[in-house]
Enzyme design. Structure first.
Site, short mmCIF file in Angstrom:
data_model
loop_
_atom_site.label_atom_id
_atom_site.label_comp_id
_atom_site.label_asym_id
_atom_site.label_seq_id
_atom_site.Cartn_x
_atom_site.Cartn_y
_atom_site.Cartn_z
N CYS A 120 0.82 -1.23 0.00
CA CYS A 120 0.00 0.00 0.00
C CYS A 120 0.84 1.27 0.00
CB CYS A 120 -0.93 0.01 1.20
SG CYS A 120 -1.99 -1.43 1.27
N HIS A 264 -3.44 7.14 2.60
CA HIS A 264 -3.83 5.81 2.11
C HIS A 264 -5.18 5.46 2.73
CE1 HIS A 264 -4.03 1.69 1.15
NE2 HIS A 264 -3.64 1.22 2.32
N ASN A 294 -9.98 -0.32 0.25
CA ASN A 294 -8.51 -0.24 0.23
C ASN A 294 -8.03 -0.76 -1.12
OD1 ASN A 294 -5.76 -0.66 0.50
ND2 ASN A 294 -5.89 -1.56 2.55
N1 ACO Z 1 -17.71 -8.82 10.09
C1 ACO Z 1 -18.07 -9.06 11.37
N2 ACO Z 1 -17.18 -9.32 12.34
C2 ACO Z 1 -15.88 -9.32 12.00
C3 ACO Z 1 -15.44 -9.08 10.68
C4 ACO Z 1 -16.42 -8.82 9.71
N3 ACO Z 1 -16.12 -8.57 8.43
N4 ACO Z 1 -14.09 -9.14 10.65
C5 ACO Z 1 -13.68 -9.42 11.89
N5 ACO Z 1 -14.76 -9.54 12.71
C6 ACO Z 1 -14.79 -9.84 14.14
C7 ACO Z 1 -13.59 -10.64 14.59
O1 ACO Z 1 -13.81 -12.02 14.40
C8 ACO Z 1 -13.54 -10.28 16.06
O2 ACO Z 1 -14.50 -11.04 16.75
P1 ACO Z 1 -14.20 -11.61 18.25
O3 ACO Z 1 -13.99 -10.37 19.08
O4 ACO Z 1 -15.43 -12.38 18.55
O5 ACO Z 1 -12.96 -12.42 18.09
C9 ACO Z 1 -13.98 -8.83 16.08
O6 ACO Z 1 -14.70 -8.61 14.87
C10 ACO Z 1 -12.83 -7.85 16.17
O7 ACO Z 1 -11.83 -8.23 15.21
P2 ACO Z 1 -10.56 -7.33 14.93
O8 ACO Z 1 -9.72 -7.98 13.87
O9 ACO Z 1 -9.89 -7.02 16.25
O10 ACO Z 1 -11.27 -6.04 14.36
P3 ACO Z 1 -10.66 -4.63 14.10
O11 ACO Z 1 -11.43 -3.62 14.81
O12 ACO Z 1 -9.17 -4.61 14.25
O13 ACO Z 1 -10.99 -4.42 12.53
C11 ACO Z 1 -9.79 -4.48 10.45
C12 ACO Z 1 -10.44 -5.30 11.58
C13 ACO Z 1 -10.90 -3.70 9.78
C14 ACO Z 1 -9.15 -5.43 9.47
C15 ACO Z 1 -8.76 -3.50 11.05
O14 ACO Z 1 -7.91 -4.20 11.95
C16 ACO Z 1 -7.89 -2.83 10.02
O15 ACO Z 1 -8.35 -2.03 9.24
N6 ACO Z 1 -6.57 -3.09 10.05
C17 ACO Z 1 -5.59 -2.39 9.22
C18 ACO Z 1 -5.62 -2.84 7.80
C19 ACO Z 1 -4.51 -2.13 7.05
O16 ACO Z 1 -4.28 -0.96 7.24
N7 ACO Z 1 -3.78 -2.85 6.20
C20 ACO Z 1 -2.61 -2.24 5.59
C21 ACO Z 1 -2.70 -2.11 4.18
S1 ACO Z 1 -3.19 -3.55 3.32
C22 ACO Z 1 -1.91 -3.91 2.20
O17 ACO Z 1 -0.77 -3.55 2.38
C23 ACO Z 1 -2.29 -4.74 0.96
#
Ligand code: ACO
Length: 337
Positions: A120, A264, A294
């Site tokens: 990214c 980003h 993204n």
């Molecule tokens: N729908 C419903 N529930 C979900 C989903 C979904 N799509 N995805 C995860 N959950 C659940 C999980 O299972 C978890 O449940 P639990 O508490 O029962 O275990 C809960 O939601 C929380 O999960 P987290 O992974 O902690 O959720 P978070 O708030 O961190 O959000 C996300 C996840 C959106 C992926 C976030 O962490 C994020 O945006 N991370 C950064 C991504 C990023 O910047 N990537 C870099 C670039 S990508 C690249 O380089 C190609």
């Protein structure tokens, strides 16, 4: 790293273009594929929909559309382009590179080519390389492209990642200037120790696809993006914030000199946390994650092109670009338009 001393030449943005494929994947569509909800996706990421390529459309197809628009706005001829830098982690082929294929497709006969793999943060890496080339006097006109067909490396059984990604291309034309505009400062950094927070385990030479297929790893999504999202989130907020403050200082400015941030588009909560850390109002941060998700290396040039087209960014504005991605890699750039 760019410099705060005055270079003889700077790399000015003289044109931008972007392309997204017509097909849209909404949150409602994803509700039918994985155990998720529109409400969860919207509140946790800010995404409503993303654009997805058909099987037939390639990254080079998308990039060609974006490049044609950037070249036209820059008022260049095809033979003017001296270097093509493509940021991508989803190339059409392992060989030849997307940049070589674009050269052929667009008739950019006088250009050198290179592909950059920084996920990214790829566009910021490409722009930084282009800026250094132009400042050195080696080249005058360079095309930098961010393009990803992320749908091909997304595991649509994994609700933690499949809700995030979309396909897109963005292109920017950079040209030598001797005035006080252009790329004023750039900063790039990585932490390879954290590579497995966001990676694709299968498909490289370490674990060839054919072997992994026999072992059953493909069925587990090992040939797709695997991510520890919450960890990536924390690093993204901290490192992009630090990088932002660094380039602002390198350019001899303060945050109040920034007219627009083009971050980003990974997660609205990451963008909001950055905005608060920089003490900037909402109208100074460009957001289009709701419509595109993204799009990795395409995200910054796609947002930049939109902001220029809609006049949210205008001549003379100081634009802060920020990106963070797999590697882990990150970077920032301060550009006067
Ligand atoms: N729908 C419903 N529930 C979900 C989903 C979904 N799509 N995805 C995860 N959950 C659940 C999980 O299972 C978890 O449940 P639990 O508490 O029962 O275990 C809960 O939601 C929380 O999960 P987290 O992974 O902690 O959720 P978070 O708030 O961190 O959000 C996300 C996840 C959106 C992926 C976030 O962490 C994020 O945006 N991370 C950064 C991504 C990023 O910047 N990537 C870099 C670039 S990508 C690249 O380089 C190609």
């Amino acid at each position: 790293m760019s410099n705060s001393t005055q270079p003889k030449y700077r790399a000015k943005i003289v044109g931008a273009g972007s392309y997204v494929p017509p097909d849209i994947l909404t949150n409602a569509d994803l509700e039918k594929i994985v155990d998720t909800s529109d409400e969860w996706i919207l509140t946790r990421t800010g995404i409503k929909e993303r654009h997805i390529c058909t099987r037939e459309m390639s990254g080079v197809d998308m990039a060609a559309h974006a490049c044609r628009a950037a070249i036209e706005k820059a008022n260049w001829k095809a033979e003017d382009v001296e270097m093509i830098i493509v940021a991508t982690v989803t190339p059409d082929y392992r060989l030849p590179s997307n940049s070589c294929m674009l050269q052929e497709r667009l008739g950019l006969v006088n250009a050198g080519t290179m592909d950059v793999a920084a996920a990214c943060a790829g566009y910021i890496h490409g722009q930084s390389i282009a800026s250094a080339y132009i400042e050195s006097g080696q080249y005058q006109k360079i095309l930098v492209i961010g393009v990803e067909k992320l749908s091909t490396i997304t595991n649509y059984k994994d609700r933690g990642t499949c809700i995030l990604f979309g396909d897109a291309a963005g292109a920017v034309a950079l040209e030598r200037t001797t005035d006080d505009t252009g790329v004023l400062a750039s900063f790039l950094k990585s932490d390879g120790r954290l590579g497995k927070l966001l990676w694709i385990p299968v498909g490289g030479t370490h674990s060839p696809y054919s072997e992994a297929h026999e072992a059953g790893d493909i069925d587990n999504g090992e040939d797709c993006l695997n991510m520890v999202g919450s960890e990536v989130f924390k690093h993204a907020v901290r490192q992009m914030g630090d990088a932002a403050l660094k380039v602002i200082e390198m350019a001899g400015m303060t945050t109040s000199d920034v007219d627009m941030v083009v971050p980003h588009q990974a997660n609205i909560r990451i963008i909001d946390a950055l905005r608060k850390r920089l003490g900037l109002p909402e109208e100074k941060v460009y957001v289009n994650i709701d419509r595109f998700g993204n799009t990795s290396s395409a995200s910054v040039p796609l947002a930049l092109d939109e902001a220029l087209t809609t006049k949210k960014i205008n001549a003379g504005d100081n634009v802060l670009m920020l990106a963070f991605g797999g590697g882990l890699t990150w970077g920032a750039s301060l550009v006067r338009m």
